[in-house]
Design a protein around this motif. Structure first.
Motif, PDB file in Angstrom:
ATOM      1  N   ILE A 187       5.200   0.437   3.228  1.00  0.00           N
ATOM      2  CA  ILE A 187       5.676  -0.666   4.059  1.00  0.00           C
ATOM      3  C   ILE A 187       5.502  -0.341   5.533  1.00  0.00           C
ATOM      4  CG2 ILE A 187       7.740  -1.958   4.720  1.00  0.00           C
ATOM      5  CD1 ILE A 187       8.514  -1.929   1.758  1.00  0.00           C
ATOM      6  N   LEU A 236       4.552  -1.868  -7.510  1.00  0.00           N
ATOM      7  CA  LEU A 236       4.115  -2.566  -6.304  1.00  0.00           C
ATOM      8  C   LEU A 236       3.065  -3.621  -6.601  1.00  0.00           C
ATOM      9  CD1 LEU A 236       3.549   0.364  -3.802  1.00  0.00           C
ATOM     10  CD2 LEU A 236       5.612  -0.911  -4.288  1.00  0.00           C
ATOM     11  N   ILE A 267      -2.623  -2.692  -1.238  1.00  0.00           N
ATOM     12  CA  ILE A 267      -1.546  -2.198  -2.091  1.00  0.00           C
ATOM     13  C   ILE A 267      -2.071  -1.102  -3.019  1.00  0.00           C
ATOM     14  CG2 ILE A 267      -0.025  -2.890  -3.992  1.00  0.00           C
ATOM     15  CD1 ILE A 267       0.634  -5.336  -2.222  1.00  0.00           C
ATOM     16  N   ASN A 315       6.360  -4.999  -1.486  1.00  0.00           N
ATOM     17  CA  ASN A 315       5.247  -4.831  -0.563  1.00  0.00           C
ATOM     18  C   ASN A 315       4.412  -6.100  -0.430  1.00  0.00           C
ATOM     19  OD1 ASN A 315       6.232  -2.265  -1.353  1.00  0.00           O
ATOM     20  ND2 ASN A 315       4.427  -1.325  -0.452  1.00  0.00           N
TER      21      ASN A 315
END
Ligand code: NA
Ligand code: NA
Lengths: 311, 159, 421
Positions: C329, C143, C358, C150
Motif C-alpha cells: 500500500i 490481495l 498487485i 489493495n
C-alpha cells in the motif's frame, strides 16, 4: 546555497481540485525561486498522515506544509468548523466570502500553534449522489447515505435519512454491496470516484455545503527562509489560491454537462420547501456548534450574513 | 486487557451490523472506536508478547555466538540498550502528544466526541510496559540471572 | 539494516532505529522533528480500523485449530486428492484461494490458513519446504482475489472502478493458484518422498468426506453471503466468520472456557506482533517518503526514453526491490502519482496495470527483510526468516512467471471486467 526542500502532505489525489492547486503551488515556487526551493507534494496520504493529523504535524514541524479540509478539523477548535456548517454557504461565491472574512480569525488562532494559512482551495458544492433523484423530504426517507462529518450525520438523521459515517475507502465497496445507496459529496468527487458506474445515476445539487481545503505552513520553518524565498512562497500561494478557486468555478460549469453525457440525471436546483426543510434539520447541529464555540458564535454569523447580504 | 479488546471489537462490529440491518440506523462511530481498540490490542499486548518471546527477531549471529558466552552477552546488552533508546525516544514524544491533547482538550470531533488523550494514552501505557519489560530482560541478562538463550530462539525451531 | 537484523535485533525496534538514523543522517533532520513524525505516524497507523480484521481472522483460525473443524477438513479432503501428486499440500493453495475470497488482507489469509494447515501437514509427514513455501506464496492471493484492500486503494488513486478491479483480479488469481498447484504436483510427482503414500479411496469415502467438509463450507458460505448480500462490508466480514465459527464450536460442544481463553491469548500475542510491526513499518515508509526515494526513482524512470515493454520490465524490477522494504500500500501511494501517467501514456490500460502492480507487490510479502507473510510464518513456526524466505523462493519465481504471463496476454486480466461491465 543548497536547495531548500519542503514536504506537503495531502490526503487527496493529484487529479482532485485541491490536489491540482497544490501541484500548481509547488510548480510556481520552483519557477519563481529558479529552482532554489523544491516542494514535494505527497498525495493520497503517502507520508502516513491523515488530514486530521495535519494540524499538530504542522505545529511540530513534522510537516512544513499540509493541505487540510476544514471539515476534518473539528475536535481541534470549534472556529474551524464554521467553514463546514451545513447550508451556511451553498455556492462557491459564498464559500469564498466566508473564507476571506474568516481568514484573520483562523490565523489568529493558528498563530498560537506556530502556523498560518497560505492559501485555500475549494471543492465543488455538495449534493446527494443517489440512484433516484432526491428532491423532497419524502425521497430522503429511502436513503442510506454515507457522510463524512458530525454535522452532516446530525442534520440528515433529523431530516429522516439514514446517515452512516464511512471511510472513503469503504464507500465504494459498501455501494457495490448495497449497504448504502447514496453519498453526500461534491459533484466532482462523485465523478472522479466513478459513482455512475457504481449505480448512482442521479445527482441532486442541494448545496449542502462547500468543502474548502487550507494549505497551512509551519511558522518557524517559514521564518527560517531567506526573505526572497519568503516572498516567493507568498506569491506562489496567492497565485495558487486564485488558480484553485477559478478551476473549481470552471469545473462546476462543466460538470453538469459531463454528467448529462454520462446519463446522470441532474437536479440542478431543488425546491425552496425541500431546502428549507433541510436547513431546519441542520439547526440542532448548528446550535450544538454554537454551544461549543461560546457566545461569540452569533457575532461571527451576523458578520457573515451581513456580508453575504451585501451590506 | 488486550484480550478484552478483541472481544469488544467483535461485539461492537456485530452490534453495528445488527443496528444497520434490522433497525436502519448506526452507532455512527464504529470505525473510530474500532480503530482505537486495534491500537490498544496491538500495544497493550506488546509487553506480554515480548515476555513470551513472540516479538520476532532474526538471529543469524546469536546462534554461532552461543559458543562465546561473553560476546553473546555483550551483543545482547547492546541490542537491549538500542531498543530501550529508540523506544524511550518514541515514548517521550508520544507523551508530549498525549499531554497536549489533554491540556488543550482535543476531541475526535465525531458522535463519540472522544477526548483524544484516552486512546493515545492507552498506546502510551503499552509502550511504557514494553520498555519496562525490555529493561527487566536486559537487567536479567546482564546480571546473569536469566540466560540470553531464553530469548525467542529463531533457529531452535528447525527440526 | 541488515547488520541490525543479522545481530538478532527485535524487528520492531530495528525498524524504528533504522528509520530514525536514516532521517537523522540522510535527510539531516533534527531529533524533535523525527520524534514528532514517528509518534504521529505510528499512532495513525496503529489506530486504522481496517486492521481490525487481522485479530478477528486470527481468532477464527485459532478456534478452527482448537476444534475438530481443521481435522475434519483434512479428513474430508483426503479421499478427493488421493490421485493428485502432492495430495494434501494442495490444501494450502486451495484453502488460501477460498479464504482470499473472504478476506481482503494477505496477512490475515496466511495467518488463518497457516494456523489450520501447518501442524496437520507436518504431522502427516509432508515436505516442510513445500508446505511453508506454498503457504507464504498462496497467502498473497488475499490481495488478488476480491475483495482486496489493495485493489480498493488502487481504484481510489487511479480513479478506476473498484468493481472492475475486483473482476479483473479473478482470472489472474486462479492462474496463480493453478501455477502453484502445478508446481507442487510436479515436485511431488518427481520425488514421491515429499508427500506420504496415498491410500485408496472409494466414492463412498469421498461422499463421507463431504460430510466432514460441511462445517468449513458453511463458514465460507456465511462470510461470502454476508458480503454479497450487503449485510457486512468487506472490512467487517471477519466478524461474521468469527461469529459463525463460534456458533459451530458451541453447537458441536467443542468449546470450553479454557480453550477459548487459550485461543484468545494466543490471538492477542500474534496480533500484537503483527500490528506493532505494521506500525513500525509505517514509520519506515514515512522515512523513505521523506527521503523521496520512491518519487525520485520513479521520476528518473519517467525521464528515460524506452519502449512500453522496457518500461513495464523496469517498473517490475523497481517494485520488486521496493517490495523488499515497503508494504504494497505504501508503495502504491508513493509511486502511483508519478508512475500511473507514465504507464497510461505508454498505452497500458490502468486496470491491467493495477492487477500487474498487485502481482509484483505480492512478491514483497515474501521477500526479506520486510515481508509480512514471512513474519506470520515465523510467528507460527519459530523458524528463521532466511529459512522461510528460501522455502518461499520457488513460489516467488512462480509469481514472477504469472506477472510475465499477464504482460504477454493482457486479455487474461481485461476479459472478465469487459464481459461484466
Ligand atoms: Na481477497
Ligand atoms: Na519484502
Amino acid at each position: 546555497a543548497d536547495t531548500v526542500k519542503w514536504d506537503l502532505s495531502t490526503e487527496y489525489a493529484p487529479t482532485s481540485l485541491p490536489g491540482r492547486a497544490d501541484a500548481y503551488f509547488a510548480e510556481r515556487v520552483k519557477e519563481l525561486s529558479d529552482g532554489q526551493m523544491d516542494i514535494t507534494v505527497h498525495y493520497s496520504g503517502a507520508l502516513g498522515f491523515k488530514a486530521a493529523d495535519h494540524y499538530t504535524a504542522v505545529e511540530d514541524g513534522a510537516l512544513q506544509l499540509a493541505d487540510t479540509p476544514f471539515n476534518r478539523m473539528n475536535g481541534i477548535y470549534p472556529i474551524f468548523e464554521m467553514q463546514a456548517l451545513p447550508f451556511l454557504q451553498s455556492t462557491l461565491d459564498e464559500a469564498q466570502t466566508l473564507d476571506e472574512l474568516m481568514r484573520p480569525f483562523y490565523n489568529a488562532k493558528m498563530e498560537q500553534n506556530d502556523q498560518f494559512i497560505l492559501f485555500t482551495a475549494p471543492w465543488t458544492p455538495q449534493g446527494f449522489w443517489a440512484k433516484e433523484d432526491v428532491a423532497s423530504v419524502e425521497d430522503l426517507k429511502n436513503l442510506r447515505v454515507r457522510v463524512v462529518d458530525l454535522a452532516s450525520v446530525q442534520t440528515l438523521k433529523r431530516a429522516g435519512a439514514d446517515a452512516i459515517q464511512l471511510s472513503w475507502a469503504d464507500t465504494l465497496p459498501a455501494l457495490s454491496t448495497g449497504s448504502i445507496n447514496a453519498v453526500l459529496t461534491s459533484d466532482d468527487g462523485g465523478l472522479s470516484a466513478k459513482f455512475p458506474e457504481a449505480g448512482l445515476t442521479s445527482f441532486s445539487a442541494v448545496g449542502f455545503t462547500v468543502g474548502v481545503d487550507m494549505v497551512h505552513v509551519n511558522a518557524d520553518a517559514f521564518a527560517d527562509l531567506p526573505e526572497d524565498l519568503q516572498l516567493v512562497v507568498l506569491t506562489a500561494a496567492a497565485e495558487a489560491g486564485d488558480y484553485g478557486w477559478s478551476i473549481a468555478k470552471e469545473t462546476v460549469a462543466g460538470n453538469f454537462a459531463k454528467m448529462g453525457d454520462l446519463g446522470v440525471s441532474v437536479v440542478e436546483t431543488v425546491s425552496p420547501e425541500f431546502k428549507a426543510a433541510l436547513r431546519e434539520a441542520s439547526q440542532p447541529a448548528i446550535d450544538d456548534w454554537k454551544e461549543r464555540f461560546g457566545p461569540q458564535a452569533d457575532m461571527l454569523l451576523d458578520l457573515y450574513q451581513k456580508k453575504v447580504a451585501g451590506e | 486487557m488486550a484480550a478484552m479488546g478483541v472481544l469488544i471489537v467483535a461485539g461492537f462490529i456485530i452490534y453495528e451490523i445488527v443496528l444497520r440491518t434490522f433497525f436502519a440506523t448506526s452507532t455512527f462511530m464504529m470505525n473510530e472506536i474500532v480503530g482505537y481498540l486495534v491500537a490498544a490490542i496491538g500495544f497493550l499486548a506488546l509487553g506480554h508478547a515480548f515476555e513470551r518471546g513472540d516479538i520476532l527477531r532474526v538471529s543469524l549471529l546469536l546462534q554461532p555466538l552461543s559458543r562465546w558466552p561473553l560476546a553473546r552477552l555483550v551483543l545482547e546488552v547492546v541490542l537491549v540498550l538500542a531498543t530501550l533508546a529508540v523506544t524511550g525516544f518514541l515514548i517521550s514524544y508520544f507523551y508530549g502528544n498525549v499531554e497536549r491533547q489533554f491540556t488543550r482538550g482535543y476531541t475526535s470531533g465525531t458522535m463519540s466526541n472522544m477526548p483524544q488523550w484516552i486512546p493515545t494514552g492507552m498506546m502510551l501505557v503499552g509502550l511504557v510496559v514494553f520498555w519496562l519489560q525490555v529493561l527487566a530482560y536486559g537487567l536479567g541478562v546482564a546480571l546473569r540471572q536469566i540466560p540470553p538463550s531464553a530469548d525467542p530462539q529463531a533457529e531452535a525451531g528447525v527440526q | 539494516m541488515f547488520v541490525l537484523l543479522g545481530c538478532g535485533a527485535w524487528l520492531f525496534s530495528a525498524f524504528l532505529l533504522v528509520s530514525t538514523l536514516g532521517l537523522l543522517f540522510v535527510v539531516d533532520m533534527n531529533p524533535a522533528r523525527i520524534g514528532a513524525i514517528m509518534s504521529q505516524v505510528m499512532w495513525r497507523s496503529a489506530s486504522s480500523w481496517e486492521l481490525s480484521a487481522i485479530p478477528l481472522f486470527i481468532l477464527m483460525g485459532e478456534l478452527i485449530f482448537h476444534t475438530d473443524i481443521a481435522r475434519r477438513l483434512f479428513r474430508g479432503l483426503s479421499p478427493w486428492v488421493d490421485r493428485l501428486p502432492g495430495r494434501l499440500l494442495h490444501a494450502n493453495v486451495g484453502g488460501c484461494t477460498i479464504f482470499a475470497a473472504i478476506s481482503g488482507s494477505s496477512v490475515a489469509t496466511a495467518a488463518t490458513i497457516g494456523k489450520i494447515t501447518i501442524g496437520e501437514l507436518d504431522k502427516r509427514g509432508y515436505d516442510r519446504n513445500l508446505s511453508l513455501g506454498s503457504l507464504a506464496g498462496a497467502g498473497t492471493f488475499g490481495l488478488m482475489i476480491p475483495p482486496s484492500i489493495n485493489m480498493i486503494i488502487f481504484g481510489v488513486i487511479a480513479e478506476v472502478s473498484v468493481a472492475k478491479m475486483f473482476a479483473a483480479g479473478v482470472v489472474p488469481g486462479l492462474i496463480l493458484a493453478a501455477l502453484y498447484s502445478g508446481y507442487i504436483a510436479l515436485r511431488c510427482g518427481l520425488d514421491p518422498s515429499k508427500a506420504p503414500a496415498a491410500g485408496t479411496s472409494s466414492w463412498g469415502d469421498r461422499l463421507r468426506g463431504l460430510v466432514d467438509l460441511a462445517p468449513i463450507m458453511l463458514l465460507v458460505v456465511i462470510v461470502l453471503g454476508s458480503i454479497y448480500t450487503g449485510v457486512a462490508t468487506p472490512s467487517e466480514s471477519a466478524v461474521m466468520g468469527l461469529a459463525a465459527t463460534l456458533v459451530v464450536a458451541i453447537v458441536t460442544r467443542q468449546l470450553t472456557v479454557k480453550i477459548f481463553i487459550e485461543a484468545l491469548m494466543s490471538t492477542v500475542r500474534t496480533s500484537s506482533m503483527i500490528l506493532t510491526l505494521m506500525t513500525a513499518a509505517s514509520f519506515m515508509s514515512a522515512a523513505l517518503g521523506y527521503m523521496h526515494v520512491p518519487q525520485d526513482v520513479a521520476t528518473a524512470i519517467g525521464a528515460l526514453d524506452i519502449t512500453p515493454l522496457q518500461l513495464v520490465a523496469l517498473l517490475a524490477l523497481f517494485y520488486i526491490i521496493l517490495g523488499c522494504f515497503l508494504d504494497g500500500i505504501s508503495i502504491m501511494l508513493m509511486s502511483l502519482p508519478i508512475v500511473l501517467p507514465l504507464v497510461t501514456a505508454a498505452g497500458y490500460d490502468p486496470i491491467w496495470f493495477g492487477v500487474f502492480l498487485i502481482v509484483v507487490t505480492e512478491l514483497g510479502l515474501i521477500t526479506p527483510p520486510i515481508g509480512f507473510n514471512l513474519f506470520v510464518l515465523q510467528g507460527l513456526t519459530r523458524l528463521s526468516l532466511g529459512r522461510l524466505a528460501k522455502a518461499a523462493f520457488p513460489f516467488f519465481l512462480l509469481t514472477c512467471l504469472a506477472g510475465a504471463i499477464l504482460v504477454a496476454f493482457p486479455q487474461l486480466v481485461l476479459w472478465l471486467p469487459d464481459a461484466l461491465f
